[in-house]
Motif scaffolding. Structure first.
Motif, PDB file in Angstrom:
ATOM      1  N   THR A  81     -18.809  -8.902 -46.750  1.00 37.30           N
ATOM      2  CA  THR A  81     -19.992  -8.167 -46.363  1.00 37.30           C
ATOM      3  C   THR A  81     -19.677  -7.940 -47.375  1.00 37.30           C
ATOM      4  O   THR A  81     -18.413  -6.833 -47.443  1.00 37.30           O
ATOM      5  CB  THR A  81     -20.386  -8.124 -45.435  1.00 37.30           C
ATOM      6  OG1 THR A  81     -19.749  -7.737 -44.601  1.00 37.30           O
ATOM      7  CG2 THR A  81     -21.086  -9.551 -44.865  1.00 37.30           C
ATOM      8  N   VAL A  82     -19.949  -6.942 -48.863  1.00 34.07           N
ATOM      9  CA  VAL A  82     -19.704  -6.125 -49.381  1.00 34.07           C
ATOM     10  C   VAL A  82     -21.187  -4.443 -49.344  1.00 34.07           C
ATOM     11  O   VAL A  82     -22.736  -5.604 -48.871  1.00 34.07           O
ATOM     12  CB  VAL A  82     -19.982  -5.954 -50.718  1.00 34.07           C
ATOM     13  CG1 VAL A  82     -18.721  -6.554 -51.610  1.00 34.07           C
ATOM     14  CG2 VAL A  82     -20.910  -7.346 -51.604  1.00 34.07           C
ATOM     15  N   GLY A  84     -22.231  -1.210 -47.954  1.00 36.20           N
ATOM     16  CA  GLY A  84     -22.363  -0.925 -46.371  1.00 36.20           C
ATOM     17  C   GLY A  84     -21.226  -0.689 -45.075  1.00 36.20           C
ATOM     18  O   GLY A  84     -21.460  -1.146 -44.121  1.00 36.20           O
ATOM     19  N   GLY A  85     -20.186  -1.045 -45.695  1.00 35.37           N
ATOM     20  CA  GLY A  85     -18.666  -1.036 -44.874  1.00 35.37           C
ATOM     21  C   GLY A  85     -18.843  -2.719 -44.444  1.00 35.37           C
ATOM     22  O   GLY A  85     -17.764  -2.915 -45.108  1.00 35.37           O
ATOM     23  N   GLY A  86     -19.456  -3.450 -43.568  1.00 40.57           N
ATOM     24  CA  GLY A  86     -19.904  -4.573 -43.535  1.00 40.57           C
ATOM     25  C   GLY A  86     -18.326  -4.548 -42.952  1.00 40.57           C
ATOM     26  O   GLY A  86     -17.578  -6.047 -43.157  1.00 40.57           O
ATOM     27  N   THR A  87     -18.384  -4.406 -41.807  1.00 38.55           N
ATOM     28  CA  THR A  87     -17.263  -4.580 -40.939  1.00 38.55           C
ATOM     29  C   THR A  87     -16.750  -4.774 -39.225  1.00 38.55           C
ATOM     30  O   THR A  87     -16.952  -4.588 -38.741  1.00 38.55           O
ATOM     31  CB  THR A  87     -15.728  -3.999 -40.874  1.00 38.55           C
ATOM     32  OG1 THR A  87     -16.656  -2.510 -41.442  1.00 38.55           O
ATOM     33  CG2 THR A  87     -14.905  -3.927 -42.216  1.00 38.55           C
TER      34      THR A  87
END
Lengths: 109, 235
Positions: A81-82, A84-87
Motif C-alpha cells: 500500500t502506498v 499514509g505509511g501503509g503498514t
C-alpha cells in the motif's frame, strides 16, 4: 515464472502506474469503492499471474474485514500500500509476534 | 492428566526420556526464536528505510502526474498511458534465513527509455515523460518494499509459530510431564513402602510361627518326659 504488478483503485490513482507500463489495472470509481473494491482486490489477489498488488492505504478502509485481513497478510501475491505509511497490518502482526510495538518506538525516535 | 498414567518403572523411564527431549527441544526453539527476532530487527530497519523511500517516491510521482495533468490535460495523460507497449515483469527467487524461505524479487522492463515507452515523442510532452519516469521509480521502490515486507511477514509468521511451540512446551507439555513423573515417583515410593511393610509383616509372622513351633516342640518334649517316669528313675 514471471509475474506482473497489479494496481487497484480509482482511475486517478492507477493512471500513473499505467504510464509506467502496468497493464493489470482494476479501476474502481471513488463512489463505488464500498461496493466494488472487495471484488476487485479479491480478483487481483486470486490472479496467479500477479506477484504484487498495489493499493492506496486509504482504500483499505473500504474493504470488508475479511478481504482486508487477507490483503494485509497475503504473501503471494504481496500487497503493497502506498500513501499514509501503509503498514498497519504489519504493525499489528509485529505486536502479536514480538509483543512490543517496534514501529511505534521507531516513529518516536 | 497424571491419573491416566500407569505408575510403572517403564512408564517413568519413558516420561524421563520425553522430558529430556522436550527440554532440549524447548531450549533449541528458544534459541531459534531469539535468532529469528534478531534477524527480524535487521529486516525491520531496512523495511523502514524502504518504506520512507517509497512514500517519498509516491509523493514525487503524484506531484509529477498532477503537473502533467494540469499542463497537458487528463485526456493526454490517459492517452499516453494507454499506448504503453512494454510491461514490467517480476520473477521471484527465494533465499533462506534461519529456515524461513523469503523471496528475492527480480524485476525487468521497469525503467524504460523514451522510445521503449511507445507513446511516441511528438504527441506528448516532457511533463508526461517525467511523470512516467517518476512512476517507474515508484514501481522499483514498490518491488523492493514487496520483497522486504514479504520477508518481514514470513519472519513474523515463523516467530509466532516458534513462540507458540515454546509456550506449548513451557506451559503445557513440560508441566504435564513433570506432574506425571512426580505422580509415578510418588506411587512407586508408596508401593515400595507397602512392600517393605508387607515383608516386615511376613517376617514377623514367620518369626512368630517359628517361635510358636519351638514352644510347641518344647511343650511336647516336656510332656513326653513326664510320661516316661522309668526313664527318670533310671537316671
Amino acid at each position: 515464472m514471471s509475474q506482473e504488478i497489479a494496481v487497484v483503485g480509482s482511475s486517478e490513482f492507477t493512471t500513473g502506474f499505467r504510464l509506467a507500463g502496468v497493464r493489470k489495472v482494476h479501476n474502481v470509481p471513488e463512489e463505488e469503492k464500498d461496493e466494488r473494491l472487495d471484488e476487485a482486490v479479491t480478483e487481483a489477489l486470486d490472479d496467479e499471474g500477479v506477484g504484487i498488488v498495489v493499493m492506496k492505504s486509504d482504500d483499505l478502509d473500504h474493504l470488508s474485514r475479511q478481504v482486508r485481513q487477507r490483503a494485509e497478510t497475503s504473501i503471494e501475491p504481496t500487497m503493497v500500500t502506498v500513501g499514509g505509511g501503509g503498514t498497519s497490518g504489519l504493525r499489528d502482526q509485529i505486536k502479536r509476534a514480538i509483543g512490543i510495538d517496534l514501529m511505534d518506538e521507531d516513529e518516536d525516535d | 492428566m497424571a491419573e491416566d498414567v500407569k505408575p510403572t518403572r517403564k512408564n517413568l523411564m519413558a516420561i524421563e526420556d520425553r522430558i529430556e527431549l522436550s527440554e532440549r527441544g524447548h531450549d533449541t526453539l528458544e534459541q531459534k526464536r531469539d535468532g529469528l527476532i534478531m534477524e527480524f530487527m535487521d529486516i525491520l530497519d531496512q523495511a523502514q528505510d524502504v518504506r520512507a523511500e517509497l512514500e517519498a517516491d509516491y509523493e514525487e510521482a503524484q506531484r509529477k502526474i498532477n503537473m502533467a495533468r494540469a499542463m497537458e490535460g487528463d485526456v493526454a495523460v490517459r492517452g499516453a498511458a494507454s499506448a504503453l507497449q512494454e510491461h514490467p515483469e517480476i520473477t521471484t527467487q527465494s533465499k533462506n534465513i534461519m529456515g524461513v524461505v523469503v523471496p528475492q524479487i527480480e524485476s525487468s522492463r521497469v525503467k524504460k527509455t523514451l522510445d521503449q515507452r511507445g507513446y511516441g515523442l511528438l504527441g506528448t510532452s516532457a511533463r508526461i515523460d517525467e511523470a512516467a519516469e517518476a512512476y517507474e521509480e515508484l514501481l522499483e521502490s514498490i518491488i523492493l518494499a514487496a520483497e522486504v515486507e514479504t520477508a518481514m511477514k514470513k519472519m513474523l509468521e515463523e516467530i509466532e509459530t516458534t513462540k507458540r511451540r515454546v509456550n506449548a512446551l513451557e506451559f503445557k507439555l513440560l508441566p504435564e510431564l513433570y506432574e506425571n513423573q512426580e505422580y509415578i515417583e510418588q506411587k512407586l515410593e508408596e508401593q515400595e513402602r507397602e512392600e517393605i511393610f508387607r515383608l516386615k509383616k511376613i517376617k514377623g509372622k514367620k518369626e512368630e510361627e517359628e517361635k510358636e513351633a519351638r514352644e510347641a516342640e518344647m511343650k511336647e518334649a516336656d510332656k513326653a518326659a513326664a510320661k516316661e517316669p522309668g526313664a527318670v528313675a533310671d537316671d
